[in-house]
Design a protein around this motif. Structure first.
Motif, PDB file in Angstrom:
ATOM      1  N   GLN A  52       0.953  -1.237  -0.128  1.00 47.13           N
ATOM      2  CA  GLN A  52      -0.116  -0.052   0.068  1.00 47.13           C
ATOM      3  C   GLN A  52       0.997   1.449  -0.075  1.00 47.13           C
ATOM      4  N   LEU A  53       0.647   2.235  -0.971  1.00 50.22           N
ATOM      5  CA  LEU A  53       1.367   3.234  -1.047  1.00 50.22           C
ATOM      6  C   LEU A  53       0.164   4.289  -0.710  1.00 50.22           C
ATOM      7  N   ILE A  54       0.395   4.935   0.450  1.00 46.51           N
ATOM      8  CA  ILE A  54      -0.602   5.918   1.038  1.00 46.51           C
ATOM      9  C   ILE A  54      -0.009   7.329   0.904  1.00 46.51           C
ATOM     10  N   THR A  55      -0.793   8.379   0.163  1.00 47.05           N
ATOM     11  CA  THR A  55      -0.247   9.414  -0.019  1.00 47.05           C
ATOM     12  C   THR A  55      -1.290  10.518   0.781  1.00 47.05           C
ATOM     13  N   VAL A  56      -0.765  11.307   1.763  1.00 44.72           N
ATOM     14  CA  VAL A  56      -1.681  12.212   2.313  1.00 44.72           C
ATOM     15  C   VAL A  56      -1.436  13.648   2.125  1.00 44.72           C
ATOM     16  N   VAL A  57      -2.639  14.302   1.812  1.00 42.19           N
ATOM     17  CA  VAL A  57      -2.611  15.696   1.541  1.00 42.19           C
ATOM     18  C   VAL A  57      -3.536  16.517   2.159  1.00 42.19           C
ATOM     19  N   THR A  62      -5.700  22.490  -3.880  1.00 38.03           N
ATOM     20  CA  THR A  62      -4.662  23.346  -3.602  1.00 38.03           C
ATOM     21  C   THR A  62      -3.597  22.981  -4.503  1.00 38.03           C
ATOM     22  N   PRO A  63      -2.601  23.766  -5.056  1.00 38.80           N
ATOM     23  CA  PRO A  63      -1.793  23.464  -6.231  1.00 38.80           C
ATOM     24  C   PRO A  63      -0.858  22.513  -5.764  1.00 38.80           C
ATOM     25  N   VAL A  64      -0.248  22.351  -4.426  1.00 39.37           N
ATOM     26  CA  VAL A  64       0.737  21.569  -4.267  1.00 39.37           C
ATOM     27  C   VAL A  64       0.025  19.994  -3.882  1.00 39.37           C
ATOM     28  N   CYS A  65      -1.081  19.995  -3.472  1.00 40.41           N
ATOM     29  CA  CYS A  65      -1.818  18.663  -3.277  1.00 40.41           C
ATOM     30  C   CYS A  65      -2.154  18.235  -4.566  1.00 40.41           C
ATOM     31  N   ASP A  66      -2.365  18.950  -5.499  1.00 36.58           N
ATOM     32  CA  ASP A  66      -2.938  18.949  -6.972  1.00 36.58           C
ATOM     33  C   ASP A  66      -1.892  18.241  -7.633  1.00 36.58           C
ATOM     34  N   THR A  67      -0.619  18.691  -7.517  1.00 35.94           N
ATOM     35  CA  THR A  67       0.644  18.266  -8.336  1.00 35.94           C
ATOM     36  C   THR A  67       0.805  16.846  -7.758  1.00 35.94           C
ATOM     37  N   PHE A  72       1.592  11.135  -8.669  1.00 32.73           N
ATOM     38  CA  PHE A  72       1.311   9.547  -8.041  1.00 32.73           C
ATOM     39  C   PHE A  72       0.674   8.898  -9.127  1.00 32.73           C
ATOM     40  N   ASN A  73      -0.358   9.690  -9.642  1.00 32.14           N
ATOM     41  CA  ASN A  73      -1.222   8.905 -10.762  1.00 32.14           C
ATOM     42  C   ASN A  73      -0.331   8.312 -11.795  1.00 32.14           C
ATOM     43  N   TYR A  86      -3.522   4.775  -2.406  1.00 31.44           N
ATOM     44  CA  TYR A  86      -4.571   5.766  -1.915  1.00 31.44           C
ATOM     45  C   TYR A  86      -3.954   7.187  -1.959  1.00 31.44           C
ATOM     46  N   THR A  87      -4.923   8.117  -2.092  1.00 37.13           N
ATOM     47  CA  THR A  87      -4.515   9.489  -1.480  1.00 37.13           C
ATOM     48  C   THR A  87      -5.644   9.830  -0.541  1.00 37.13           C
TER      49      THR A  87
END
Length: 173
Positions: A52-57, A62-67, A72-73, A86-87
């Motif tokens: 599991q690769l879990i990214t948290v925003v 917001t621009p950095v979260c979008d990037t 990761f996609n 997952y994000t």
């Protein structure tokens, strides 16, 4: 009452307090329950037996979260099927679904911790002052152990993509 830790992160240079424990690599990954865009529960056990690769925003709008989510996609195409990505944010599932559709996000599963905040509290990334999640990346191995973690020191900065992806690829060998 959740443990509170200071000195872990800043937001625009200002020190913040995170709620929840400091996790240790090699320990069992904490349980959590979040919801997907259809309001269906997703837990740490949902992807049991997978990496599991879990990214948290903090907020997907917001621009950095979008990037970060877009990056990761894109990277997901290079990862083996044994990896679940997952994000997680505190955004409402409806906002996440709208954003995913507009951004063309298909390989990363967006999840919301808005109901119980169990992910934020159990993984030590709930920002007390902002009531948002700190930017972070966690990798859980097939046995459910924490194999990698990065809580990004400055919330407005991007994570170390290469380190997170290398941790996943090492587990997939």
């Amino acid at each position: 009452m959740a443990e509170e830790r200071s000195g872990v992160i800043t937001f625009k240079g200002n020190p913040m307090t995170v709620c929840g424990p400091a996790l240790k690599l090699g320990a069992s990954a904490p349980a959590f329950q979040v919801v997907d865009n259809a309001l269906q529960p997703v837990t740490q056990k949902t992807a049991a037996g997978k990496i599991q690769l879990i990214t948290v925003v903090p907020s997907i709008d917001t621009p950095v979260c979008d990037t970060m989510a877009r990056r990761f996609n894109e990277e997901a195409a290079q990862l083996p099927d044994a990896v679940e990505i997952y994000t997680i944010s505190l955004d409402l599932p409806f906002a996440q679904m709208r954003w995913c559709g507009a951004a063309g996000i298909e390989r990363v599963r967006m999840l919301s911790d808005y109901q119980e905040r169990s992910f934020g509290l159990n993984y030590g990334v709930l920002i007390k002052e902002l009531k948002l999640l700190a930017r972070a990346v966690f990798v859980i191995d097939k046995a459910g152990k924490l194999a990698y973690q990065e809580i990004v020191k400055e919330v407005t900065d991007e994570p170390d993509y290469a380190a997170a992806l290398n941790a996943v690829l090492k587990l997939a060998e």
